[in-house]
Scaffold this motif. Sequence first.
Motif, mmCIF file in Angstrom:
data_model
loop_
_atom_site.group_PDB
_atom_site.id
_atom_site.type_symbol
_atom_site.label_atom_id
_atom_site.label_comp_id
_atom_site.label_asym_id
_atom_site.label_seq_id
_atom_site.Cartn_x
_atom_site.Cartn_y
_atom_site.Cartn_z
ATOM 1 N N ALA A 270 -17.607 0.052 7.334
ATOM 2 C CA ALA A 270 -18.576 0.508 8.340
ATOM 3 C C ALA A 270 -19.910 0.853 7.695
ATOM 4 C CB ALA A 270 -18.027 1.723 9.090
ATOM 5 N N VAL B 37 -22.109 -1.677 9.587
ATOM 6 C CA VAL B 37 -22.241 -1.175 10.947
ATOM 7 C C VAL B 37 -23.603 -1.492 11.553
ATOM 8 C CG1 VAL B 37 -23.073 1.135 10.317
ATOM 9 C CG2 VAL B 37 -21.750 0.813 12.427
ATOM 10 N N ARG C 53 -23.352 -0.971 17.303
ATOM 11 C CA ARG C 53 -22.535 0.173 17.704
ATOM 12 C C ARG C 53 -21.495 -0.201 18.761
ATOM 13 N NH1 ARG C 53 -25.615 0.951 13.575
ATOM 14 N NH2 ARG C 53 -27.450 2.287 13.839
ATOM 15 N N THR D 88 -18.355 -2.276 17.552
ATOM 16 C CA THR D 88 -17.547 -1.429 16.664
ATOM 17 C C THR D 88 -16.696 -0.459 17.474
ATOM 18 O OG1 THR D 88 -19.245 -1.586 14.954
ATOM 19 C CG2 THR D 88 -17.649 0.174 14.735
ATOM 20 N N THR E 258 -14.593 2.469 12.579
ATOM 21 C CA THR E 258 -15.133 2.318 13.936
ATOM 22 C C THR E 258 -15.627 3.658 14.486
ATOM 23 O OG1 THR E 258 -12.881 2.501 14.870
ATOM 24 C CG2 THR E 258 -13.706 0.290 14.389
ATOM 25 N N VAL F 193 -19.278 5.900 13.674
ATOM 26 C CA VAL F 193 -20.197 5.640 14.796
ATOM 27 C C VAL F 193 -20.376 6.876 15.662
ATOM 28 C CG1 VAL F 193 -20.549 4.277 16.893
ATOM 29 C CG2 VAL F 193 -19.784 3.157 14.803
#
Length: 542
Positions: free
Chosen positions: A323, A327, A332, A335, A397, A401
């Motif tokens: 990530a 990422v 966003r 994910t 994930t 995030v």
Amino acid sequence: MYTIGNVYVIAAVAVVGGALFGFDISSMSAIISTKAYLCYFNQGPQYLDTDGQCSGPTANVQGGITASMPGGSWLGALVSGYISDMLGRKKAIQVGSVIWCIGSIIVCASQNIPMLIVGRIINGFSVGICSAQVPVYITEIAPPSKRGRLVGCQQWAITWGILIMFYISYGCSYINGTAAFRVPWGLQMLPAMFLFGAMLFLPESPRWLARKDRWEEAVQVLALVHAKGDPNSPFVHKEMAEIREVVEFERANSDVTYFELLKPNMINRTHIGVFCQIWSQLTGMNVMMYYITYIFTMAGLGSNVLLPSSIQFIINVVMTIPALLFVDRWGRRPTMLVGAFLMMVWLFINAGLLATYGKVPYKNQFPSAAESISITGAPAKAVIACTYLFVASYAPTWGPVSWIYPPELYPLRVRGKAVALSTSANWIFNFALAYFVPPAFANIRWKVYIVFGVFCFAMFVHVLFLFPETSQKPLEEVEEIFDDSTPGSIRFLGTPAWKTHVDTHARRMERGELDAEDKFGHEASHDERSPARVDEQVPKAE
């Protein structure tokens, strides 16, 4: 004025505030099943099995002990918005580190359960401040193309804090007497002491400085962090122009209050930020972290539960790395969607396994009433495997995030309090779940997994329809997503979430590929291309 300008070093120091949360999680999860803890805080009738274990606190009281930290964090997160707006992002983090040391002293010296709870509430107050303001600080100081990676380091620091403190606690479990838990609870002060000292050498948020009319310092920070000290850099010029425009617009308004976050033009992003943090808790991940020893004890690992439990902490650290690297490219939305789906699968599988193969344990088989299912053989190994896979799905994930996303949603004027509000939602649900799980395992057993699986399904649907993409967009441009006056927008929502995508424009601007063109391909104005010094174009502090 400032001695550290490397944005990676700045983030590495700041996210030690996240490590404090990690230290708390594993200092509790690794200790609650040890003989020293169970006997010192014993409440139920003492009995001796083959290992001579005590029953420890009742399920309800253990839930209260665990939940006291997130309860304090809820209050700390709310207060952090005021502290951050008054003192600055940097000093708010330092205040949190001092409070952590005070709480750790009380926890380390605990003579009974009430004293332990008070110390954990104070520790939680510190974690609430740091967990809310570290992402704000990094978000406001990082370039757009690296923002996700750097803010995501908050989650990575949490995973490292969990892992390090778990092994410290595991090693101390071999010490006789109360030192088995007092030593790790005392050692957790060290990162807070480092954080306070190291923050002295870091710059303040340039956006906060600009809001306080400290324009020259804001330029210096942007130049130091993004342009190796060159105030004439096109990227520095662009950032200062956008910051100046936002600050001048907001100056006509009075100081923000939490009620402003509920106004029609702000309510949508407020609800998104709050639910981003709520859903990260309703995945059940922190419950897994707090009570992993319960789950593995029920799976038949007995006295060997600590080392297998530590494997999930290693998975958590390693699986957060993808990530941090990708990422900003993944975005966003994808994910979060992938994470919610995978976690739902593993939770439902575990529920099915425990419902089909689990049995009610015989009397005194396990020391805690929360350990209410006995499962052995291949199904027990499958439960352990699904638990590991659940962690491997959360780590790259929702873990990072949930910290990256909320600070990106709000304009400068409300960002400190808005992120504080969303983070407080994280902690109030952390509190509720930490208290809920022990009695839930004791009463509804395997159905606990069904509850969290349904939550994961709900968050998948919510993200799909209402969470827009913010990756690589300059913070000031995220405003356009929520503007409901543009063609194709939805009233009170703005641009439909499923129509938003990752913006690669910021990365090209940072590399100098777009210094003469705006993001629509039009020729920039003379002022925007001008090589004149930035500090000549910003208002001087009076």
